[in-house]
Write a protein that holds these residues in place. Sequence first.
Motif, PDB file in Angstrom:
ATOM      1  N   GLY A 243       0.813  -1.213   0.000  1.00  5.84           N
ATOM      2  CA  GLY A 243       0.000   0.000   0.000  1.00  5.84           C
ATOM      3  C   GLY A 243       0.841   1.254   0.000  1.00  5.84           C
ATOM      4  N   GLU A 244       1.876   1.271   0.822  1.00 12.45           N
ATOM      5  CA  GLU A 244       2.746   2.440   0.913  1.00 12.45           C
ATOM      6  C   GLU A 244       3.422   2.733  -0.419  1.00 12.45           C
ATOM      7  N   ARG A 245       3.942   1.692  -1.071  1.00 13.06           N
ATOM      8  CA  ARG A 245       4.649   1.906  -2.342  1.00 13.06           C
ATOM      9  C   ARG A 245       3.676   2.296  -3.450  1.00 13.06           C
ATOM     10  N   ALA A 246       2.471   1.734  -3.410  1.00 10.75           N
ATOM     11  CA  ALA A 246       1.471   2.124  -4.412  1.00 10.75           C
ATOM     12  C   ALA A 246       1.094   3.589  -4.246  1.00 10.75           C
ATOM     13  N   HIS A 247       0.935   4.027  -3.009  1.00 14.64           N
ATOM     14  CA  HIS A 247       0.612   5.435  -2.773  1.00 14.64           C
ATOM     15  C   HIS A 247       1.780   6.338  -3.153  1.00 14.64           C
ATOM     16  N   ALA A 248       3.015   5.868  -2.964  1.00 17.31           N
ATOM     17  CA  ALA A 248       4.172   6.666  -3.389  1.00 17.31           C
ATOM     18  C   ALA A 248       4.152   6.884  -4.899  1.00 17.31           C
ATOM     19  N   LEU A 249       3.729   5.856  -5.636  1.00 19.60           N
ATOM     20  CA  LEU A 249       3.599   6.003  -7.090  1.00 19.60           C
ATOM     21  C   LEU A 249       2.527   7.032  -7.435  1.00 19.60           C
ATOM     22  N   ILE A 250       1.391   6.964  -6.751  1.00 15.99           N
ATOM     23  CA  ILE A 250       0.337   7.953  -6.974  1.00 15.99           C
ATOM     24  C   ILE A 250       0.830   9.347  -6.587  1.00 15.99           C
ATOM     25  N   ASP A 251       1.644   9.429  -5.519  1.00 13.46           N
ATOM     26  CA  ASP A 251       2.198  10.727  -5.115  1.00 13.46           C
ATOM     27  C   ASP A 251       2.991  11.356  -6.257  1.00 13.46           C
ATOM     28  N   ARG A 252       3.803  10.550  -6.936  1.00 12.91           N
ATOM     29  CA  ARG A 252       4.598  11.082  -8.049  1.00 12.91           C
ATOM     30  C   ARG A 252       3.677  11.579  -9.161  1.00 12.91           C
ATOM     31  N   MET A 253       2.615  10.828  -9.417  1.00 16.38           N
ATOM     32  CA  MET A 253       1.662  11.259 -10.437  1.00 16.38           C
ATOM     33  C   MET A 253       0.977  12.558 -10.024  1.00 16.38           C
ATOM     34  N   ALA A 254       0.584  12.637  -8.744  1.00 17.23           N
ATOM     35  CA  ALA A 254      -0.154  13.805  -8.271  1.00 17.23           C
ATOM     36  C   ALA A 254       0.710  15.060  -8.316  1.00 17.23           C
ATOM     37  N   ALA A 255       2.035  14.888  -8.270  1.00  9.59           N
ATOM     38  CA  ALA A 255       2.931  16.038  -8.341  1.00  9.59           C
ATOM     39  C   ALA A 255       3.071  16.584  -9.763  1.00  9.59           C
ATOM     40  N   SER A 256       2.663  15.796 -10.745  1.00  7.78           N
ATOM     41  CA  SER A 256       2.739  16.233 -12.140  1.00  7.78           C
ATOM     42  C   SER A 256       1.479  16.984 -12.532  1.00  7.78           C
ATOM     43  N   SER A 257       1.524  17.608 -13.685  1.00 13.41           N
ATOM     44  CA  SER A 257       0.351  18.288 -14.219  1.00 13.41           C
ATOM     45  C   SER A 257      -0.730  17.269 -14.572  1.00 13.41           C
ATOM     46  N   ALA A 258      -1.909  17.429 -14.003  1.00 12.84           N
ATOM     47  CA  ALA A 258      -3.004  16.505 -14.292  1.00 12.84           C
ATOM     48  C   ALA A 258      -3.353  16.519 -15.776  1.00 12.84           C
ATOM     49  N   LEU A 259      -3.337  17.706 -16.381  1.00 13.29           N
ATOM     50  CA  LEU A 259      -3.664  17.804 -17.806  1.00 13.29           C
ATOM     51  C   LEU A 259      -2.587  17.140 -18.647  1.00 13.29           C
ATOM     52  N   ALA A 260      -1.305  17.331 -18.286  1.00 11.05           N
ATOM     53  CA  ALA A 260      -0.236  16.705 -19.049  1.00 11.05           C
ATOM     54  C   ALA A 260      -0.316  15.190 -18.963  1.00 11.05           C
ATOM     55  N   LEU A 261      -0.619  14.652 -17.785  1.00 14.56           N
ATOM     56  CA  LEU A 261      -0.764  13.202 -17.648  1.00 14.56           C
ATOM     57  C   LEU A 261      -1.952  12.699 -18.465  1.00 14.56           C
ATOM     58  N   ARG A 262      -3.039  13.422 -18.387  1.00 13.58           N
ATOM     59  CA  ARG A 262      -4.235  13.017 -19.140  1.00 13.58           C
ATOM     60  C   ARG A 262      -3.938  12.964 -20.642  1.00 13.58           C
ATOM     61  N   MET A 263      -3.259  13.983 -21.162  1.00  7.78           N
ATOM     62  CA  MET A 263      -3.015  14.042 -22.599  1.00  7.78           C
ATOM     63  C   MET A 263      -1.912  13.062 -23.004  1.00  7.78           C
ATOM     64  N   THR A 264      -0.951  12.821 -22.109  1.00 16.67           N
ATOM     65  CA  THR A 264       0.048  11.790 -22.384  1.00 16.67           C
ATOM     66  C   THR A 264      -0.617  10.433 -22.518  1.00 16.67           C
ATOM     67  N   LYS A 265      -1.529  10.124 -21.612  1.00 15.72           N
ATOM     68  CA  LYS A 265      -2.236   8.844 -21.680  1.00 15.72           C
ATOM     69  C   LYS A 265      -3.059   8.757 -22.957  1.00 15.72           C
ATOM     70  N   MET A 266      -3.681   9.839 -23.343  1.00 15.98           N
ATOM     71  CA  MET A 266      -4.493   9.856 -24.558  1.00 15.98           C
ATOM     72  C   MET A 266      -3.641   9.531 -25.784  1.00 15.98           C
ATOM     73  N   VAL A 267      -2.448  10.148 -25.867  1.00 16.99           N
ATOM     74  CA  VAL A 267      -1.583   9.907 -27.013  1.00 16.99           C
ATOM     75  C   VAL A 267      -1.008   8.489 -26.967  1.00 16.99           C
ATOM     76  N   LEU A 268      -0.597   8.036 -25.783  1.00 13.11           N
ATOM     77  CA  LEU A 268      -0.066   6.681 -25.634  1.00 13.11           C
ATOM     78  C   LEU A 268      -1.057   5.628 -26.098  1.00 13.11           C
ATOM     79  N   ASP A 269      -2.329   5.835 -25.792  1.00 12.02           N
ATOM     80  CA  ASP A 269      -3.347   4.829 -26.080  1.00 12.02           C
ATOM     81  C   ASP A 269      -3.914   4.949 -27.495  1.00 12.02           C
ATOM     82  N   ALA A 270      -3.522   5.980 -28.233  1.00 12.40           N
ATOM     83  CA  ALA A 270      -4.018   6.124 -29.609  1.00 12.40           C
ATOM     84  C   ALA A 270      -3.413   5.023 -30.484  1.00 12.40           C
TER      85      ALA A 270
END
Length: 251
Positions: A190-217
Amino acid sequence: MTGAGENAFETLRVERREDRVVVELHRPRARNAINGTMIAELHEVCARIEADPLPLLLIGHGNVFAGGADISELRERGREEALAGINSRLFERLHRLRVPTVAAVDGWALGGGAELSYACDIRIATPAAVFAQPEPGLGIIAGAGACWRLKELVGASVAKQVLLGGYRLDAEAALRHGLVAEIVPAEELGERAHALIDRMAASSALALRMTKMVLDADGPHPLADDLTQAVLFETADKHDRMTRFLERKKR
């Protein structure tokens, strides 16, 4: 979903935090097997995340992620239920969420439970994790994404070993073939999974969203890269983050 936890669900324990949603699969007497109620409740979770996008962490209760689909229900399903894609529609909806999704896997991830984890963006595992697709032994196929999603994740050869040969991917094999990002001690999952989410939460939510969109195209998409970057280049968030970076570099 509330910050202190959500008690309205029968098969899930759901907690909405300020910057993430945590979902625990919770059918302890059935090894967290995925039944119709859990499918409906996971759809409700997806709907809430679609309305209020936050990264999602999926974890199983106890020392098992999900012991497959509920066989007692699966046995009674017929052609119409198969064509309705009861499980596959949910897993595809989960996969297409606009936010990053993480599966934290301890113990068995069997059948539909494995397919649920495949639908997430990133998986981490404990040494006890095992991914397997026993469906042909029950007279059916792994019909909720494994026949094509697993091939995308680990390659055709390994996918055939699992789907046709009945091989199981333990944690070390899953790491070796890129199915999981890391293996962590069970007590730290649980701790390590939350640490991964912490790294994501520190990034731009919009940049992550659009990165995922392009990756999955589908297919190569340089135009999509350019258009996405054009949107992000105009955001105040991008300007502020780069300004902070340059100011730190001057120190």
